[in-house]
Design a protein around this motif. Structure first.
Motif, short mmCIF file in Angstrom:
data_model
loop_
_atom_site.label_atom_id
_atom_site.label_comp_id
_atom_site.label_asym_id
_atom_site.label_seq_id
_atom_site.Cartn_x
_atom_site.Cartn_y
_atom_site.Cartn_z
N LEU A 1 6.35 6.70 -3.86
CA LEU A 1 5.48 6.60 -2.70
C LEU A 1 4.22 7.41 -2.97
O LEU A 1 4.27 8.49 -3.56
CB LEU A 1 6.18 7.14 -1.45
CG LEU A 1 7.48 6.44 -1.06
CD1 LEU A 1 8.07 7.08 0.19
CD2 LEU A 1 7.26 4.96 -0.84
N SER A 2 3.08 6.88 -2.51
CA SER A 2 1.81 7.58 -2.68
C SER A 2 0.97 7.39 -1.42
O SER A 2 1.30 6.59 -0.55
CB SER A 2 1.07 7.03 -3.91
OG SER A 2 0.80 5.65 -3.75
N THR B 1 5.36 11.03 2.15
CA THR B 1 5.59 12.14 3.07
C THR B 1 7.05 12.56 3.03
O THR B 1 7.95 11.73 2.96
CB THR B 1 5.19 11.76 4.51
OG1 THR B 1 5.53 12.84 5.38
CG2 THR B 1 5.89 10.52 5.00
N ALA B 2 7.25 13.85 3.07
CA ALA B 2 8.61 14.39 3.09
C ALA B 2 9.23 14.24 4.47
O ALA B 2 10.40 14.56 4.66
CB ALA B 2 8.59 15.85 2.67
N ALA B 3 8.48 13.73 5.43
CA ALA B 3 8.96 13.59 6.81
C ALA B 3 9.79 12.32 7.02
O ALA B 3 10.18 12.02 8.13
CB ALA B 3 7.78 13.61 7.77
N GLU C 1 0.84 -1.19 0.00
CA GLU C 1 0.00 0.00 0.00
C GLU C 1 0.88 1.24 0.00
O GLU C 1 1.67 1.45 0.92
CB GLU C 1 -0.93 0.01 1.23
CG GLU C 1 -1.96 1.09 1.20
CD GLU C 1 -2.92 0.97 0.02
OE1 GLU C 1 -3.27 2.02 -0.56
OE2 GLU C 1 -3.31 -0.15 -0.34
N GLY C 2 0.79 2.04 -1.06
CA GLY C 2 1.52 3.28 -1.14
C GLY C 2 2.95 3.18 -1.67
O GLY C 2 3.65 4.18 -1.73
N ILE C 3 3.39 1.98 -2.04
CA ILE C 3 4.76 1.81 -2.53
C ILE C 3 4.73 1.07 -3.87
O ILE C 3 4.21 -0.04 -3.96
CB ILE C 3 5.65 1.04 -1.54
CG1 ILE C 3 5.67 1.75 -0.18
CG2 ILE C 3 7.07 0.90 -2.10
CD1 ILE C 3 6.41 1.00 0.90
#
Length: 130
Positions: free
Chosen positions: A67-68, A73-75, A45-47
């Motif tokens: 990444l989504s 996140t830039a964190a 999920e998200g990769i």
């Protein structure tokens, strides 16, 4: 009859020589084949893995991801990401031969929502995984 055996023997040797490739050439071929046949591919999920390349000059197998969603996140913190990747990598047997030959492994993650901004890049060296 002997001439036929001789010709077959020479052809067999030439075939074996032509098929023999260095580990670096094999890595480049396999990375290109993987990318062509499988990418982009959702890993979780998200990769999404976008591509894999072998950089012969630095002996680096390089993986590129996007990444989504919540993962985008830039964190992301480089030290903790490097530690997590290294721990997962140490147990990965799929690249055992490349590890034995002291290859480097790089992972680059891009943001989908921020116009493919590079979020993080981590390189794992033999010194770290051995």
């Amino acid at each position: 009859m002997n001439m036929k055996k001789c010709i077959l023997g020479v052809l067999s040797i030439l075939t074996l020589c032509a098929c023999h490739e260095s580990l670096e050439d094999r890595a480049a071929r396999e990375a290109a084949d993987f990318t062509k046949k499988n990418c982009p591919m959702k890993v979780s999920e998200g990769i999404t893995i976008d591509s894999m390349v072998f950089e012969k000059s630095s002996k680096t197998l390089h993986y590129f991801y996007t990444l989504s969603g919540k993962a985008d996140t830039a964190a992301i913190k480089r030290p903790s990401a490097q530690k997590e990747l290294l721990e997962a990598f140490k147990g990965d047997t799929s690249v055992r031969k490349y590890k034995e030959e002291n290859f480097n492994f790089a992972y680059t993650y891009f943001s989908k929502k921020h116009a493919n901004q590079k979020l993080i890049e981590v390189t794992i060296t033999p010194k770290e995984y051995k």
